[in-house]
Design a protein around this motif. Structure first.
Motif, PDB file in Angstrom:
ATOM      1  N   ASN A 121       3.025   7.792 -10.936  1.00  0.00           N
ATOM      2  CA  ASN A 121       2.692   8.452  -9.722  1.00  0.00           C
ATOM      3  C   ASN A 121       2.155   7.774  -8.586  1.00  0.00           C
ATOM      4  OD1 ASN A 121       2.338  10.066  -8.516  1.00  0.00           O
ATOM      5  ND2 ASN A 121       2.209  11.711  -9.719  1.00  0.00           N
ATOM      6  N   LEU A 122       2.623   7.220  -7.301  1.00  0.00           N
ATOM      7  CA  LEU A 122       2.025   6.815  -6.073  1.00  0.00           C
ATOM      8  C   LEU A 122       0.850   7.578  -5.938  1.00  0.00           C
ATOM      9  CD1 LEU A 122       2.499   4.097  -4.532  1.00  0.00           C
ATOM     10  CD2 LEU A 122       4.152   6.045  -3.043  1.00  0.00           C
ATOM     11  N   ASN A 123       0.706   9.187  -5.959  1.00  0.00           N
ATOM     12  CA  ASN A 123      -0.175   9.674  -5.495  1.00  0.00           C
ATOM     13  C   ASN A 123      -1.214   9.631  -6.279  1.00  0.00           C
ATOM     14  OD1 ASN A 123       2.371  10.949  -4.494  1.00  0.00           O
ATOM     15  ND2 ASN A 123       1.035  12.377  -3.504  1.00  0.00           N
ATOM     16  N   GLU A 124      -1.148   9.523  -7.443  1.00  0.00           N
ATOM     17  CA  GLU A 124      -2.141   8.884  -8.650  1.00  0.00           C
ATOM     18  C   GLU A 124      -2.593   7.456  -8.674  1.00  0.00           C
ATOM     19  OE1 GLU A 124      -1.815  12.117 -12.632  1.00  0.00           O
ATOM     20  OE2 GLU A 124      -0.974   9.855 -12.291  1.00  0.00           O
ATOM     21  N   LEU A 125      -1.822   6.319  -8.170  1.00  0.00           N
ATOM     22  CA  LEU A 125      -2.756   5.151  -7.571  1.00  0.00           C
ATOM     23  C   LEU A 125      -3.300   4.926  -6.410  1.00  0.00           C
ATOM     24  CD1 LEU A 125       0.610   2.209  -8.976  1.00  0.00           C
ATOM     25  CD2 LEU A 125      -1.329   3.262  -9.683  1.00  0.00           C
ATOM     26  N   ILE A 126      -2.404   5.763  -5.442  1.00  0.00           N
ATOM     27  CA  ILE A 126      -3.644   5.575  -4.040  1.00  0.00           C
ATOM     28  C   ILE A 126      -4.458   6.501  -4.396  1.00  0.00           C
ATOM     29  CG2 ILE A 126      -3.507   5.693  -1.572  1.00  0.00           C
ATOM     30  CD1 ILE A 126      -0.025   5.333  -2.037  1.00  0.00           C
ATOM     31  N   ASP A 127      -5.166   6.547  -5.024  1.00  0.00           N
ATOM     32  CA  ASP A 127      -7.037   7.453  -5.199  1.00  0.00           C
ATOM     33  C   ASP A 127      -8.243   6.442  -5.318  1.00  0.00           C
ATOM     34  OD1 ASP A 127      -8.396   9.696  -5.577  1.00  0.00           O
ATOM     35  OD2 ASP A 127      -7.596   9.811  -7.259  1.00  0.00           O
ATOM     36  N   PRO A 128      -8.999   6.542  -3.901  1.00  0.00           N
ATOM     37  CA  PRO A 128      -8.940   7.525  -2.899  1.00  0.00           C
ATOM     38  C   PRO A 128      -7.657   6.863  -2.003  1.00  0.00           C
ATOM     39  CG  PRO A 128     -10.598   5.857  -2.874  1.00  0.00           C
ATOM     40  CD  PRO A 128      -9.996   5.786  -3.925  1.00  0.00           C
ATOM     41  N   GLN A 129      -7.325   7.548  -0.233  1.00  0.00           N
ATOM     42  CA  GLN A 129      -6.556   7.381   0.441  1.00  0.00           C
ATOM     43  C   GLN A 129      -7.345   6.991   1.056  1.00  0.00           C
ATOM     44  OE1 GLN A 129      -4.047  10.046   0.848  1.00  0.00           O
ATOM     45  NE2 GLN A 129      -2.569  10.935  -0.483  1.00  0.00           N
ATOM     46  N   THR A 130      -7.333   5.616   1.510  1.00  0.00           N
ATOM     47  CA  THR A 130      -7.950   4.339   2.187  1.00  0.00           C
ATOM     48  C   THR A 130      -7.292   3.221   2.004  1.00  0.00           C
ATOM     49  OG1 THR A 130      -9.567   3.423   0.337  1.00  0.00           O
ATOM     50  CG2 THR A 130     -10.094   5.238   1.120  1.00  0.00           C
ATOM     51  N   GLU A 131      -7.924   2.317   3.284  1.00  0.00           N
ATOM     52  CA  GLU A 131      -6.975   1.016   3.844  1.00  0.00           C
ATOM     53  C   GLU A 131      -7.109   0.426   2.632  1.00  0.00           C
ATOM     54  OE1 GLU A 131      -4.840   0.555   5.493  1.00  0.00           O
ATOM     55  OE2 GLU A 131      -4.573   2.270   6.503  1.00  0.00           O
ATOM     56  N   ALA A 132      -8.065   0.340   2.082  1.00  0.00           N
ATOM     57  CA  ALA A 132      -8.207  -0.992   1.217  1.00  0.00           C
ATOM     58  C   ALA A 132      -7.804  -0.420  -0.443  1.00  0.00           C
ATOM     59  CB  ALA A 132      -9.974  -0.728   0.430  1.00  0.00           C
ATOM     60  N   ASN A 139      -4.760   1.651  -0.906  1.00  0.00           N
ATOM     61  CA  ASN A 139      -3.686   1.099   0.186  1.00  0.00           C
ATOM     62  C   ASN A 139      -2.989  -0.226  -0.999  1.00  0.00           C
ATOM     63  OD1 ASN A 139      -2.785   4.101   1.221  1.00  0.00           O
ATOM     64  ND2 ASN A 139      -2.791   3.353   3.017  1.00  0.00           N
ATOM     65  N   ALA A 140      -3.995  -1.110   0.195  1.00  0.00           N
ATOM     66  CA  ALA A 140      -3.630  -2.586  -0.247  1.00  0.00           C
ATOM     67  C   ALA A 140      -3.721  -3.168  -1.263  1.00  0.00           C
ATOM     68  CB  ALA A 140      -5.237  -3.488   0.521  1.00  0.00           C
ATOM     69  N   LEU A 141      -4.528  -2.921  -2.052  1.00  0.00           N
ATOM     70  CA  LEU A 141      -4.603  -2.332  -3.730  1.00  0.00           C
ATOM     71  C   LEU A 141      -3.875  -2.219  -4.335  1.00  0.00           C
ATOM     72  CD1 LEU A 141      -7.414  -3.925  -6.282  1.00  0.00           C
ATOM     73  CD2 LEU A 141      -7.146  -1.463  -6.311  1.00  0.00           C
ATOM     74  N   VAL A 142      -3.039  -1.046  -3.936  1.00  0.00           N
ATOM     75  CA  VAL A 142      -1.979  -0.715  -4.875  1.00  0.00           C
ATOM     76  C   VAL A 142      -0.601  -1.744  -4.467  1.00  0.00           C
ATOM     77  CG1 VAL A 142      -0.363   1.424  -4.893  1.00  0.00           C
ATOM     78  CG2 VAL A 142      -2.669   1.450  -5.088  1.00  0.00           C
ATOM     79  N   ARG A 143      -0.789  -1.772  -2.877  1.00  0.00           N
ATOM     80  CA  ARG A 143       0.504  -2.804  -2.341  1.00  0.00           C
ATOM     81  C   ARG A 143       0.435  -3.669  -3.614  1.00  0.00           C
ATOM     82  NH1 ARG A 143      -0.816  -1.024   2.931  1.00  0.00           N
ATOM     83  NH2 ARG A 143      -1.818  -3.369   3.397  1.00  0.00           N
ATOM     84  N   ASP A 144       0.006  -4.578  -3.451  1.00  0.00           N
ATOM     85  CA  ASP A 144      -1.082  -5.855  -4.566  1.00  0.00           C
ATOM     86  C   ASP A 144      -0.014  -5.500  -5.784  1.00  0.00           C
ATOM     87  OD1 ASP A 144      -1.293  -7.117  -2.253  1.00  0.00           O
ATOM     88  OD2 ASP A 144      -3.600  -7.474  -2.389  1.00  0.00           O
ATOM     89  N   PHE A 145      -0.436  -4.728  -6.419  1.00  0.00           N
ATOM     90  CA  PHE A 145      -0.208  -3.756  -7.251  1.00  0.00           C
ATOM     91  C   PHE A 145       1.472  -4.127  -7.790  1.00  0.00           C
ATOM     92  CE2 PHE A 145      -0.118  -0.759 -10.629  1.00  0.00           C
ATOM     93  CZ  PHE A 145       0.033  -1.528 -12.536  1.00  0.00           C
ATOM     94  N   LEU A 146       2.079  -3.443  -6.491  1.00  0.00           N
ATOM     95  CA  LEU A 146       3.189  -2.693  -7.141  1.00  0.00           C
ATOM     96  C   LEU A 146       4.166  -4.142  -6.901  1.00  0.00           C
ATOM     97  CD1 LEU A 146       3.752   0.126  -5.327  1.00  0.00           C
ATOM     98  CD2 LEU A 146       3.259   0.154  -7.447  1.00  0.00           C
ATOM     99  N   ALA A 147       3.386  -5.267  -5.969  1.00  0.00           N
ATOM    100  CA  ALA A 147       4.337  -6.765  -6.083  1.00  0.00           C
ATOM    101  C   ALA A 147       4.212  -7.849  -7.399  1.00  0.00           C
ATOM    102  CB  ALA A 147       3.900  -7.276  -5.185  1.00  0.00           C
ATOM    103  N   GLU A 148       2.817  -7.156  -8.341  1.00  0.00           N
ATOM    104  CA  GLU A 148       2.300  -8.163  -8.910  1.00  0.00           C
ATOM    105  C   GLU A 148       3.975  -7.473 -10.057  1.00  0.00           C
ATOM    106  OE1 GLU A 148      -1.007  -7.167 -12.343  1.00  0.00           O
ATOM    107  OE2 GLU A 148      -1.461  -7.690 -10.321  1.00  0.00           O
ATOM    108  N   THR A 149       3.717  -6.350 -10.430  1.00  0.00           N
ATOM    109  CA  THR A 149       4.458  -5.320 -11.304  1.00  0.00           C
ATOM    110  C   THR A 149       5.598  -6.274 -11.064  1.00  0.00           C
ATOM    111  OG1 THR A 149       3.488  -3.256 -11.783  1.00  0.00           O
ATOM    112  CG2 THR A 149       5.074  -3.135 -12.300  1.00  0.00           C
ATOM    113  N   ALA A 150       5.855  -6.041  -9.848  1.00  0.00           N
ATOM    114  CA  ALA A 150       7.532  -6.641 -10.215  1.00  0.00           C
ATOM    115  C   ALA A 150       8.002  -8.271 -10.292  1.00  0.00           C
ATOM    116  CB  ALA A 150       8.143  -6.704  -8.273  1.00  0.00           C
TER     117      ALA A 150
END
Length: 275
Positions: free
Chosen positions: A110-121, A123-134
């Motif tokens: 659930n993207l909303n559960e990953l982006i918690d809190p909704q901060t730029e930091a 967001n960047a952590l989740v972007r890197d994690f999704l790339a890592e997952t792929a």
């Protein structure tokens, strides 16, 4: 195999329900494995996997997942898709630990559960994690609970932060409390799903079978199981998860819609060979 082939996922237990609600809800690894084997024989190709702690509560413990995965693998070759659902108990770091510890064929986020809190930091952590997952070869299924959730996921994809060219999503119709699913609910989503995205539906309550049939007719995939529903269309208790899987498989067969096997799913979704 027809281009309209449909995958059936079974979600046999979820994070909340227990034996008091239905004696056939599988909680232990051996029970989950036995249910997975029965459900695959009835027509399921994917197992949406939840595990429990010693008290029966929802768990994201990697060791418990590994035990359940091993039991299922010994029983059948169904595609295994662990959940990372937080259920108000866990944090984004726990979600990420499941992926990193298991690196499964599929997983749900659930993207909303990953982006918690909704901060730029974050967001960047989740972007890197999704790339890592792929990069690990895991295919995520993104859980969508509303049109707002879908629109946010599309924005992330358009920005290049969701790395999959053809993301896989699951649209959830209804909730555990308060709302009933209706087959026509999916129609509101269809104009907003980008072309070539792969999507499926699960639904709460007795209309489950009608809702997922509507999804299959519209070109989507289906998820059924005791996580979301315990009864047939008339409100009578189902015998077990395989009971509903078999009912859905029969409907799809009657309608002339081809069903995917586990091997078909691995080919269609580009899954890596399971460990």
């Amino acid at each position: 195999m027809s281009t309209q082939a449909v995958s059936i996922t079974v979600a046999p237990n979820g994070a909340r329900r227990g034996k008091a609600e239905h004696g056939a809800i599988p909680l232990l690894p051996a029970e989950i494995a036995a249910e997975a084997r029965l459900c695959q024989a009835a027509g399921a190709a994917i197992l949406h996997l939840h595990v429990r702690d010693d008290s029966g509560g929802h768990s994201l413990d990697v060791g418990r997942y590994a035990e359940a995965v091993a039991a299922v693998r010994a029983a059948c070759d169904i595609v295994i898709q662990p959940t990372t659902e937080r259920v108000g108990r866990f944090a984004p770091a726990d979600m990420m630990a499941v992926q990193r510890g298991l690196q499964p064929e599929m997983i749900t986020f659930n993207l909303n559960e990953l982006i918690d809190p909704q901060t730029e930091a974050q967001n960047a952590l989740v972007r890197d994690f999704l790339a890592e997952t792929a990069a690990a070869g895991t295919v995520p299924q993104y859980i969508v609970y509303s049109l707002d959730h879908l629109h946010e996921l599309v924005r992330w994809w358009e920005a290049g932060w969701v790395p999959q060219r053809e993301p896989v999503i699951l649209i959830v119709l209804g909730r555990y409390a308060g709302t009933t699913s209706h087959p026509t609910d999916i129609l509101a989503y269809l104009p907003h799903i980008p072309v070539r995205w792969r999507w499926g539906v699960c639904a709460f309550g007795a209309p489950e079978l009608a809702c997922v049939t509507q999804a299959a007719l519209a070109g989507g995939h289906c998820r059924v199981g005791f996580e979301n529903n315990l009864t047939d269309a008339h409100g009578m208790p189902l015998k077990d998860n395989a009971d509903q899987v078999g009912r859905l498989a029969g409907v799809l067969d009657t309608l002339g819609l081809a069903r995917m096997s586990a091997a078909d799913v691995r080919l269609h979704f580009g899954l890596k060979t399971p460990a």
